[in-house]
Every structure is written in structure tokens, then in C-alpha cells.
Design a protein around this motif. Structure first.
Motif, PDB file in Angstrom:
ATOM      1  N   GLU A  67      14.103 -20.405  19.673  1.00  0.00           N
ATOM      2  CA  GLU A  67      12.952 -19.595  20.083  1.00  0.00           C
ATOM      3  C   GLU A  67      13.289 -18.113  20.121  1.00  0.00           C
ATOM      4  O   GLU A  67      12.390 -17.271  20.045  1.00  0.00           O
ATOM      5  N   THR A  68      14.579 -17.787  20.198  1.00  0.00           N
ATOM      6  CA  THR A  68      14.978 -16.387  20.338  1.00  0.00           C
ATOM      7  C   THR A  68      15.183 -15.684  19.003  1.00  0.00           C
ATOM      8  O   THR A  68      15.419 -14.464  18.995  1.00  0.00           O
ATOM      9  N   ILE A  69      15.111 -16.409  17.856  1.00  0.00           N
ATOM     10  CA  ILE A  69      15.493 -15.747  16.608  1.00  0.00           C
ATOM     11  C   ILE A  69      14.415 -15.790  15.522  1.00  0.00           C
ATOM     12  O   ILE A  69      14.614 -15.224  14.459  1.00  0.00           O
ATOM     13  N   SER A  70      13.285 -16.445  15.765  1.00  0.00           N
ATOM     14  CA  SER A  70      12.302 -16.589  14.687  1.00  0.00           C
ATOM     15  C   SER A  70      11.406 -15.360  14.582  1.00  0.00           C
ATOM     16  O   SER A  70      11.298 -14.559  15.510  1.00  0.00           O
ATOM     17  N   GLY A  71      10.747 -15.229  13.417  1.00  0.00           N
ATOM     18  CA  GLY A  71       9.759 -14.177  13.235  1.00  0.00           C
ATOM     19  C   GLY A  71      10.110 -13.109  12.224  1.00  0.00           C
ATOM     20  O   GLY A  71      10.368 -11.963  12.591  1.00  0.00           O
ATOM     21  N   GLY A  72      10.112 -13.453  10.938  1.00  0.00           N
ATOM     22  CA  GLY A  72      10.364 -12.481   9.883  1.00  0.00           C
ATOM     23  C   GLY A  72       9.098 -12.132   9.124  1.00  0.00           C
ATOM     24  O   GLY A  72       8.046 -12.762   9.303  1.00  0.00           O
ATOM     25  N   ALA A  73       9.180 -11.109   8.266  1.00  0.00           N
ATOM     26  CA  ALA A  73       8.027 -10.677   7.469  1.00  0.00           C
ATOM     27  C   ALA A  73       8.516 -10.092   6.150  1.00  0.00           C
ATOM     28  O   ALA A  73       9.669  -9.670   6.026  1.00  0.00           O
ATOM     29  N   ALA A  74       7.605 -10.068   5.173  1.00  0.00           N
ATOM     30  CA  ALA A  74       7.918  -9.481   3.867  1.00  0.00           C
ATOM     31  C   ALA A  74       6.787  -8.576   3.424  1.00  0.00           C
ATOM     32  O   ALA A  74       5.618  -8.981   3.433  1.00  0.00           O
ATOM     33  N   LEU A  75       7.124  -7.357   3.038  1.00  0.00           N
ATOM     34  CA  LEU A  75       6.208  -6.474   2.324  1.00  0.00           C
ATOM     35  C   LEU A  75       6.592  -6.528   0.855  1.00  0.00           C
ATOM     36  O   LEU A  75       7.723  -6.172   0.487  1.00  0.00           O
ATOM     37  N   PHE A  76       5.679  -7.009   0.015  1.00  0.00           N
ATOM     38  CA  PHE A  76       5.970  -7.174  -1.408  1.00  0.00           C
ATOM     39  C   PHE A  76       4.650  -7.171  -2.170  1.00  0.00           C
ATOM     40  O   PHE A  76       3.592  -7.449  -1.614  1.00  0.00           O
ATOM     41  N   ASP A  77       4.721  -6.843  -3.429  1.00  0.00           N
ATOM     42  CA  ASP A  77       3.515  -6.749  -4.256  1.00  0.00           C
ATOM     43  C   ASP A  77       3.367  -8.048  -5.043  1.00  0.00           C
ATOM     44  O   ASP A  77       3.790  -8.149  -6.186  1.00  0.00           O
ATOM     45  N   TYR A  78       2.725  -9.051  -4.422  1.00  0.00           N
ATOM     46  CA  TYR A  78       2.688 -10.364  -5.067  1.00  0.00           C
ATOM     47  C   TYR A  78       1.750 -10.412  -6.262  1.00  0.00           C
ATOM     48  O   TYR A  78       1.912 -11.248  -7.165  1.00  0.00           O
ATOM     49  N   ASP A  79       0.759  -9.517  -6.320  1.00  0.00           N
ATOM     50  CA  ASP A  79      -0.180  -9.511  -7.449  1.00  0.00           C
ATOM     51  C   ASP A  79       0.048  -8.341  -8.398  1.00  0.00           C
ATOM     52  O   ASP A  79      -0.729  -8.136  -9.330  1.00  0.00           O
ATOM     53  N   ASP A  80       1.132  -7.584  -8.191  1.00  0.00           N
ATOM     54  CA  ASP A  80       1.548  -6.483  -9.064  1.00  0.00           C
ATOM     55  C   ASP A  80       0.412  -5.507  -9.354  1.00  0.00           C
ATOM     56  O   ASP A  80       0.219  -5.062 -10.488  1.00  0.00           O
ATOM     57  N   ASP A  81      -0.339  -5.153  -8.302  1.00  0.00           N
ATOM     58  CA  ASP A  81      -1.427  -4.191  -8.465  1.00  0.00           C
ATOM     59  C   ASP A  81      -1.070  -2.817  -7.917  1.00  0.00           C
ATOM     60  O   ASP A  81      -1.922  -1.935  -7.834  1.00  0.00           O
ATOM     61  N   GLY A  82       0.200  -2.644  -7.528  1.00  0.00           N
ATOM     62  CA  GLY A  82       0.665  -1.333  -7.119  1.00  0.00           C
ATOM     63  C   GLY A  82       0.675  -1.073  -5.638  1.00  0.00           C
ATOM     64  O   GLY A  82       1.134  -0.007  -5.209  1.00  0.00           O
ATOM     65  N   ASP A  83       0.156  -2.012  -4.817  1.00  0.00           N
ATOM     66  CA  ASP A  83       0.229  -1.809  -3.379  1.00  0.00           C
ATOM     67  C   ASP A  83       0.921  -2.998  -2.723  1.00  0.00           C
ATOM     68  O   ASP A  83       1.077  -4.063  -3.318  1.00  0.00           O
ATOM     69  N   LEU A  84       1.334  -2.822  -1.486  1.00  0.00           N
ATOM     70  CA  LEU A  84       2.164  -3.801  -0.803  1.00  0.00           C
ATOM     71  C   LEU A  84       1.326  -4.817  -0.042  1.00  0.00           C
ATOM     72  O   LEU A  84       0.499  -4.453   0.801  1.00  0.00           O
ATOM     73  N   ASP A  85       1.550  -6.091  -0.356  1.00  0.00           N
ATOM     74  CA  ASP A  85       0.939  -7.190   0.370  1.00  0.00           C
ATOM     75  C   ASP A  85       1.909  -7.642   1.464  1.00  0.00           C
ATOM     76  O   ASP A  85       3.043  -7.169   1.555  1.00  0.00           O
ATOM     77  N   LEU A  86       1.467  -8.585   2.288  1.00  0.00           N
ATOM     78  CA  LEU A  86       2.232  -8.937   3.480  1.00  0.00           C
ATOM     79  C   LEU A  86       2.327 -10.451   3.647  1.00  0.00           C
ATOM     80  O   LEU A  86       1.320 -11.155   3.517  1.00  0.00           O
ATOM     81  N   TYR A  87       3.523 -10.923   3.939  1.00  0.00           N
ATOM     82  CA  TYR A  87       3.758 -12.325   4.249  1.00  0.00           C
ATOM     83  C   TYR A  87       4.458 -12.387   5.599  1.00  0.00           C
ATOM     84  O   TYR A  87       5.442 -11.676   5.833  1.00  0.00           O
ATOM     85  N   ILE A  88       3.952 -13.227   6.515  1.00  0.00           N
ATOM     86  CA  ILE A  88       4.502 -13.312   7.861  1.00  0.00           C
ATOM     87  C   ILE A  88       4.909 -14.754   8.148  1.00  0.00           C
ATOM     88  O   ILE A  88       4.141 -15.688   7.916  1.00  0.00           O
ATOM     89  N   VAL A  89       6.115 -14.924   8.684  1.00  0.00           N
ATOM     90  CA  VAL A  89       6.670 -16.242   8.946  1.00  0.00           C
ATOM     91  C   VAL A  89       6.288 -16.699  10.352  1.00  0.00           C
ATOM     92  O   VAL A  89       6.468 -15.973  11.336  1.00  0.00           O
ATOM     93  N   GLN A  90       5.796 -17.929  10.440  1.00  0.00           N
ATOM     94  CA  GLN A  90       5.366 -18.518  11.695  1.00  0.00           C
ATOM     95  C   GLN A  90       6.427 -19.497  12.214  1.00  0.00           C
ATOM     96  O   GLN A  90       7.173 -20.090  11.436  1.00  0.00           O
ATOM     97  N   GLY A  91       6.484 -19.662  13.538  1.00  0.00           N
ATOM     98  CA  GLY A  91       7.303 -20.707  14.138  1.00  0.00           C
ATOM     99  C   GLY A  91       6.505 -22.002  14.151  1.00  0.00           C
ATOM    100  O   GLY A  91       5.757 -22.301  13.231  1.00  0.00           O
TER     101      GLY A  91
END
Length: 560
Positions: A67-91
Motif C-alpha cells: 500500500e505504501t509504494i503504488s501509484g505511477g503515471a505516464a505522459l506519452f503521445d499514444y496517438d502521435d498527434d504532437g501532444d501528451l496523453d496520460l496513463y495512470i496506474v490504479q491499485g
């Protein structure tokens, strides 16, 4: 950008946003320890930008260490349109009955800094108990893929384009069954495709949880050393056909066990071969030096980046890799536990020196537990700054929020002159400190205005989206380095020459900090400079190319 520099009880007034260096005659006791801002550097805008994610650690009062270590995220351009999309990891829950609605979330950036939840139907909504995420185009199809670390089997999500992801974990052979924490893609064998390194934390299950108590004689989370269950990390080699091979034993990686958290891959030593650095929680950190023949040697102790300058192994969590002293090699910054300072190891070629105190990173950090970390020039004055996500793992008497005994304000440290940081007040650079138990941190320019924004994932709370409102005060430039397939060229080295004659190095990287993926593009604050003199890119396959006279205020796409 006006600020007050606080020097003990003395207050010095000055225009601190112009990057002006202090005189070299200034004595050590006169170096300021705090910088008080007269306006915020960040505004918290998650809700108004459409991000409604709330993290769930599964805490039920049993104090499971996961419970003390979870919770990451990614900023990445998954559709290659030039702006940053977001992916968030859930517990999720740990009682054997995970809730189907607790899944990782995929948000599309609509191009103006607004986000729309595209999880449903995307195939990206992994429902396992998640820890972290990294990004990279492992199959060289030009689309950026996701690798999620979980408790139990990890997940490789192949980007099919058109907003669709497919779980190919089993076919690729990268699931594993360990308690994984962080991961990084990198071409460690230099054969043209991305390999994968996964840090494993503990040989732990809810059935092996222990009962630990804090100094108030109350039940609390255990120190990882209590379990006596360190485990080896894992190295997977990409065979070029969508399948990976576990080479942990034959490469030497499995020869040493640890409590692995943050990981980075890059040419850290003096050659061009990609090395691997792992932060261990309560154990010596590891530097796996690439020998060029498929094997790695652990040399952290030998070269000086395994222990701090007092010979102590700290609770290594997040890792940042950057040429902070701008001398042409990559330095290491490791975040650690409350009562421990950050570890800032200056790279001197074949030796690292702990320079945390000299750079002002000791007193400013030791009273917090730091996880995610980003070194970026947030105010574009030409000097990199430092942001750290904080959150305790044990309750203490000095509560920041009585409803969350583990919460703390995040830290923002400004580089006030080359080689010296000072803590920003109010803490974290917002008008009022944001109090939460933060773990994951991801950095990138979300709205395309030239200022680096931040996403912070908070335990059992909503996400913070910190919009940069100070970065447009100086000039900036972004280098978007791609490979021949059109995807981010992870591991490429970039030699940068400024118009004022300064030279330094950067590396294209996604996995940074703690359990998170950042924008792999290289953002450079220029201050008053209006261009870069030149940029030389060295791709992992050995190709080189020089780009001259790159102008400020633009994203420059650099390809072989």
C-alpha cells in the motif's frame, strides 16, 4: 519572476528569475537555503482539465507494505498527434476480490491541455493491482507501447494505433510473478530494438505480512528489511520478433538480490554502452555496468554510487539521470526516506562523488520522504530545478493533515546559481502547499506553452495536475529525437552547444523518477538566448548527425 531569498533571518531582495549567478566571493554561510516566491510557479488544475482519477491502495488496516509504494503515471503521445496523453496506474483490493471498476485509466489530450477518458474500449484498463508504468516502442512499429508493473503478473500492452491496446504479455514472455515495482525499456545489446529491465521489490504476499509498530507503539507499516526477502531483478532481451528472453541469470543480473525500486538505463560510465542503475530500499544501490558481451558487472560500491558519503545504504526510491553540472557526463540523483538526505552523485568519469550537501540538497530534503523526482528548468532561466513528490511510510507526531498521517507537502528546489539549490517557499511552488501522500510523478509540457507541467499521483486520493505558470518568462526549446521507425529514440545521446559557448549532454529517456514515465522529449530552458548553436545526436546504433542553429520557442523533431 520576483522572489525573496531567505538567508537565516536575513532577507535579500532581488530579481531571481533572470538566472544571474551569485558572486564567487560569497561565503558558504551566506548561501541562501530558501527562496520565497511572490507568485506561484504551478496551479493545480486536474479537475478542470478533465482528470477525475482517484487512487485506491486497498488499505483495510492490515498495513500491507504494498500500500505504501503504488501509484505511477505516464505522459506519452499514444496517438502521435504532437501532444501528451496520460496513463495512470490504479491499485486495487488485496482480499482476493478485486473490483472490476478499479482499472488503470487512459486519458487523451485533446490538444489544448484538456483530457478525455478513453479507457473504455481501449484495452488499456488493466485491473491487476498496479504499481508503475514505463513506455517505449518495443516492436518498432512507430507506436509507443506500455509496460505496467503489478503485484503478480506484469502487463505488456501493445499499441495497435487508433486508440487501441492489446495485452500481449503471455506471447511476449514478460509477465513474471514477482512483486515488481519499476521498469525501463532500453536497447542494452545495441541491436536496434528495446530490451526491458524490471526491478523487483520483495518476496512478499499478504500471508507473509508482519506486525510492526512505530515509536508511538501503534501499528504501522514495516521496514522492508523486516521481511528478509530481497529478490533479484529481471532483464529481458528483445529477440526482434515480439518475444523477449529472460537473461537474468546468464547476464549476471540475478547474481545479487535486492529491494529494487527506481531504475534508469543509459551510458552512465565512460563508454557508450547502456548501463543500468537501480535504487534499492534499505540496501546498497546497484550500478550494473554493461561489459558488451551480454553480461553485466555490479560496480556500484566500487565507483561510489551505492552508499552515501557516510557509508550508509539509504532507502532508495526514485532515480533521476541528468548532466546537472553540465560537464559532459550523466549524474545520478536518488530520493530517499525521512531523516535521510537525497543522494546526488556527481559523475567524474570512472568515479561518483556524493555532492548532496554541497549542492544544498541535504537540509532541504531530509525532513520528507521523497518518491517521484524530476529535474527540469521549470522557469526557463537556463538552470535546472528540482521537484520531488513526497509521502511518508510511517506515521509521525507532526501531522500535516490529521485525516492522512502519511501526507506531506511536495518539494520544489530552485537552482539559484550553478551548483546550488534552495527550497522554494511555499513548499511545492503552489500558492498553498498541496498536502497528500504522493508517489508517482511525471513531467512534460502538457499544453504546449513551453513550461514543464507535472502530474502527481496521490495514495487514496485524486491526482494533481500542476500547470506551469512561470515557464513562459524565459526562452525555451524542445528536442524531439526519433529513431528510423518514427518513435522516441530511447537511449540516444544529445550533445548540446549553447550560443554562449556552454556545452553539456542529455539522454532521451522515458523511465525516470519513481514508477513513472515522463515525456521523452528534451526540454531546454534558454533564458535570454534565442537559439542553440548546435546539437549532435548519437543514436544507439552508432549513427550521428549534427543539427545547427535551432531556434527558440519550437519543438524540433530530429531524425536520422
Amino acid at each position: 519572476m520576483m522572489c525573496r531569498v531567505l538567508l537565516g533571518t536575513a532577507v535579500l531582495l532581488g530579481a531571481c528569475g533572470d538566472g544571474t549567478q551569485e558572486k564567487s566571493t560569497q561565503s558558504v554561510q551566506d548561501i541562501p537555503s530558501r527562496v520565497e516566491l511572490e507568485q506561484a510557479w504551478f496551479h493545480e488544475v486536474a479537475e478542470e482539465r478533465g482528470i477525475d482519477f482517484k487512487h485506491e491502495s486497498g488499505a483495510t488496516g492490515l498495513y500491507n507494505i504494498i500500500e505504501t509504494i503504488s501509484g505511477g503515471a505516464a505522459l506519452f503521445d499514444y496517438d502521435d498527434d504532437g501532444d501528451l496523453d496520460l496513463y495512470i496506474v490504479q491499485g486495487n483490493l488485496l482480499d482476493g476480490s478485486p473490483r472490476s471498476e478499479l482499472v488503470n485509466r487512459l486519458y487523451e489530450n485533446t490538444g489544448d491541455g484538456q483530457f478525455v477518458d478513453r479507457t473504455e474500449g481501449s484495452g488499456a484498463g488493466d485491473a491487476r493491482y498496479g504499481i508503475g508504468v514505463t513506455t517505449g516502442d518495443y516492436d518498432n512499429d512507430g507506436d509507443v507501447d506500455l509496460y505496467v508493473t503489478n503485484y503478480g503478473s506484469n502487463s505488456l500492452l501493445r499499441n495497435e494505433g487508433q486508440g487501441r491496446f492489446t495485452d500481449v504479455t503471455q506471447q511476449a514472455g514478460v509477465g513474471g510473478e514477482a512483486f515488481s515495482a519499476c521498469a525501463s525499456f532500453g536497447d542494452v545489446d545495441l541491436d536496434g530494438d528495446l530490451d526491458l529491465f524490471v526491478s523487483n521489490y520483495l518476496g512478499w504476499t499478504p500471508l507473509t505480512e508482519r506486525a510492526c509498530y512505530n515509536n508511538q507503539s501503534l501499528r504501522d507499516y514495516c521496514n522492508p528489511m523486516v521481511y528478509e526477502a530481497p529478490v533479484p531483478d529481471v532483464l529481458y532481451i528483445n529477440q526482434g520478433d515480439g518475444v523477449f528472453r529472460d537473461v537474468s541469470v546468464e547476464s549476471g543480473i540475478a547474481s545479487v538480490s535486492g529491494t529494487g525500486l527506481g531504475v534508469v538505463i543509459a551510458p552512465i560510465t565512460s563508454d557508450v554502452l547502456p548501463d543500468i542503475f537501480v535504487a534499492n530500499d534499505g540496501m546498497p544501490d546497484r550500478l550494473w555496468v554493461n561489459m558488451g558481451d551480454g553480461t553485466f558487472q555490479e560496480q556500484g560500491m566500487t565507483v561510489g554510487c551505492a552508499l552515501d558519503d557516510s557509508g550508509k545504504a539509504k532507502a532508495g526510491m526514485g532515480v533521476e539521470l541528468v548532466d546537472l553540472d553540465r560537464d559532459g557526463d550523466l549524474d545520478l540523483l536518488v530520493t530517499n526516506l525521512f531523516s535521510e538526505t537525497d543522494s546526488f552523485y556527481i559523475n567524474q568519469g570512472d568515479l561518483f562523488v556524493d555532492a548532496s550537501a554541497r549542492w544544498g540538497l541535504s537540509a532541504s530534503t531530509r525532513n520528507y520522504t521523497r518518491w517521484g523526482v524530476a529535474v527540469e528548468d521549470f522557469d526557463n532561466d537556463g538552470l535546472d530545478d528540482l521537484y520531488e513528490a513526497t509521502g511518508r511510510v510511517n506515521a509521525q507526531t507532526d501531522l500535516h493533515d490529521e485525516n492522512d498521517p502519511l501526507s506531506e507537502p511536495n518539494l520544489l528546489l530552485r537552482q539559484i546559481r550553478p551548483g546550488r539549490f534552495a527550497a522554494v517557499v511555499p513548499s511545492g511552488g503552489t500558492s498553498d502547499p498541496l498536502i497528500a501522500t504522493a508517489h508517482g510523478l511525471s513531467a512534460g509540457d502538457i499544453n504546449g506553452d513551453g513550461g514543464i507541467d507535472l502530474v502527481v499521483v496521490n495514495k487514496d486520493a485524486g491526482v494533481h495536475l500542476l500547470e506551469n505558470v512561470v515557464g513562459h518568462g524565459g526562452n525555451w526549446i524542445v528536442l524531439d529525437v526519433r529513431n528510423e521507425y518514427g518513435s522516441p529514440a530511447l537511449g540516444a545521446l544529445v550533445d548540446i552547444t549553447m550560443t554562449d559557448g556552454g556545452t553539456w549532454i542529455a539522454v532521451v529517456r522515458s523511465a525516470r523518477g519513481y514508477a513513472s514515465a515522463h515525456d521523452p522529449r528534451i526540454h531546454i530552458g534558454l533564458g535570454e538566448q534565442e537559439s542553440l548553436e548546435s546539437v549532435r545526436v548519437r543514436w544507439p546504433d552508432g549513427r550521428e548527425k549534427v543539427f545547427d542553429s535551432l531556434s527558440a520557442g519550437e519543438v524540433h523533431r530530429l531524425a536520422p
